[in-house]
Design an enzyme around this catalytic site. Structure first.
Site, PDB file in Angstrom:
ATOM      1  N   ILE A 217      83.751  20.557   1.217  1.00 53.87           N
ATOM      2  CA  ILE A 217      83.349  21.380   1.721  1.00 53.87           C
ATOM      3  C   ILE A 217      81.795  22.161   3.391  1.00 53.87           C
ATOM      4  O   ILE A 217      81.640  21.707   3.313  1.00 53.87           O
ATOM      5  CB  ILE A 217      82.172  22.969   1.210  1.00 53.87           C
ATOM      6  CG1 ILE A 217      82.978  23.068  -0.195  1.00 53.87           C
ATOM      7  CG2 ILE A 217      82.604  24.771   1.474  1.00 53.87           C
ATOM      8  CD1 ILE A 217      82.312  23.936  -0.999  1.00 53.87           C
ATOM      9  N   HIS A 218      83.393  21.751   4.074  1.00 51.18           N
ATOM     10  CA  HIS A 218      82.276  22.024   5.534  1.00 51.18           C
ATOM     11  C   HIS A 218      82.613  23.025   6.860  1.00 51.18           C
ATOM     12  O   HIS A 218      81.570  22.805   7.469  1.00 51.18           O
ATOM     13  CB  HIS A 218      82.863  20.034   6.391  1.00 51.18           C
ATOM     14  CG  HIS A 218      84.230  19.994   6.979  1.00 51.18           C
ATOM     15  ND1 HIS A 218      85.006  20.358   6.706  1.00 51.18           N
ATOM     16  CD2 HIS A 218      84.019  20.383   8.386  1.00 51.18           C
ATOM     17  CE1 HIS A 218      85.933  20.123   7.597  1.00 51.18           C
ATOM     18  NE2 HIS A 218      85.682  20.576   8.295  1.00 51.18           N
TER      19      HIS A 218
END
Length: 374
Positions: A217-218
């Site tokens: 997740i970024h």
């Protein structure tokens, strides 16, 4: 021929490895490559380690731009890139993907009539709320050669009039569109064996092949939105508990900062959620090779999952890699708790097929030969 490769973010550093390797092994007598690092990603774990592990030449120029608003960051890059281009004579610049570094390079070079060669041209999410969509569209418009990684990308460019373009650049040449394949496929196949030899991540984390899920997740619309981030983390932890399967989450620095300041976003029961620092290229390669399934909001990781024949839950409202979805190897779930859980269940309960869509693992060679011919 003197070429300036512009990179700034972690995925671009990895992609550049394929082209730099081809220059060194096949075109060293015809092409001299120089590398400019904008400094968009400046954390050592997110940048320097990739130069060290992938054998990419150290940058000849480093702007050290660092973080900032989109406008401020891009403006600093444009100014720095323009100065390098003015003070040195280059026959063209190579740009990758859709970051602010990509946009800055395209603007700076086009203003002073240095040909732009865009790798990963033609990708479209059709969501103009994404900064990446704006960057890639502008870069395509300013490029002398659009290197499309798939037929879908070529079709996107054709629908936008690129293949019939009457656009003429200062050198008198028209824009070209080339279906070259994907440089990340080159890399994934080349480095898969090296990763098995050098990575110890499986042993370090006590992981067994096919017995864990890899999650990343970024994107800021996930990390900076508490409701979205909470929904993703709840879905991950519930899937882990229900199926008694570990989920490995290499945590982007942005996401780590959010969780440190708002620990309530992480469900109280998350013993099967293994949070680790950003993974090196070899480590992430190994985690992808051996995962049962991948969950990600990263475009690059979506593709790598496909390369290694792993189903993928896409934690975004859309994807530029529509081929993956069209062939049933990925499902768009956004940051919606129910959709994430349903997508996971559908992918693990039904067979998934992985046709060859991304070239023949020789994209970098085709790119360099096309540039020389141009």
């Amino acid at each position: 021929m003197k070429i300036l490769t512009i990179i700034g973010a972690r995925p671009q550093i990895i992609k550049a490895a394929a082209v730099s390797r081809a220059v060194k092994n096949l075109y060293s007598s015809q092409i001299e490559e120089f590398i400019l690092h904008t400094g968009q990603h400046y954390d050592a774990n997110m940048s320097q380690v990739f130069f060290d592990q992938l054998g990419i030449p150290q940058p000849h120029f480093n702007l050290g731009v660092g973080s900032g608003s989109h406008g401020m960051q891009t403006a600093r890059m444009i100014s720095g890139i323009e100065e390098v281009l003015v003070n040195h004579s280059f026959d063209g610049i190579i740009l990758y993907g859709d970051t602010n570094s990509t946009l800055a390079g395209a603007v700076a070079a086009s203003k002073i009539h240095v040909p732009v060669f865009h790798i990963e041209a033609g990708l479209r999410s059709f969501n103009m709320a994404m900064p990446e969509e704006v960057n890639r569209i502008v870069c395509d418009q300013l490029s002398s050669i659009c290197f499309a990684p798939t037929q879908t990308a070529v079709d996107n460019l054709r629908h936008e009039g690129f293949t019939d373009s009457k656009t003429t650049f200062r050198n008198g040449k028209h824009r070209r569109v080339c279906n070259c394949g994907d440089v990340m496929y080159d890399n994934s196949m080349y480095f898969a064996t090296l990763a098995r030899e050098h990575s110890t991540i499986m042993q370090q984390q006590g992981l067994e092949p096919g017995r864990y899920i890899l999650a990343t997740i970024h994107r800021d619309n996930n990390t900076d939105n508490p409701e979205r981030l909470s929904a993703i983390l709840r879905a991950l932890t519930d899937i882990a508990q229900q199926d008694h399967i570990r989920i490995v989450l290499p945590l982007h620095p942005r996401t780590r900062k959010i969780l440190d300041t708002t620990p309530s976003l992480l469900p109280s029961r998350h013993d099967l959620l293994t949070i680790i620092p950003p993974a090196s290229f070899f480590d992430i390669n190994m985690l992808e090779q051996n995962a049962k399934l991948v969950m990600t909001d990263s475009g690059g990781v979506q593709k790598e999952a496909f390369f290694f024949e792993k189903p993928c839950v896409i934690l975004r409202p859309e994807t530029e890699w529509v081929e993956i979805v069209d062939h049933g190897a990925g499902i768009i779930a956004d940051a919606d708790y129910s959709r994430i859980v349903d997508a996971y269940r559908q992918l693990v309960d039904h067979p998934v097929h992985f046709p060859h869509l991304f070239g023949d693992a020789h994209a970098a060679e085709k790119i360099l030969q096309t540039i020389l011919d141009y």
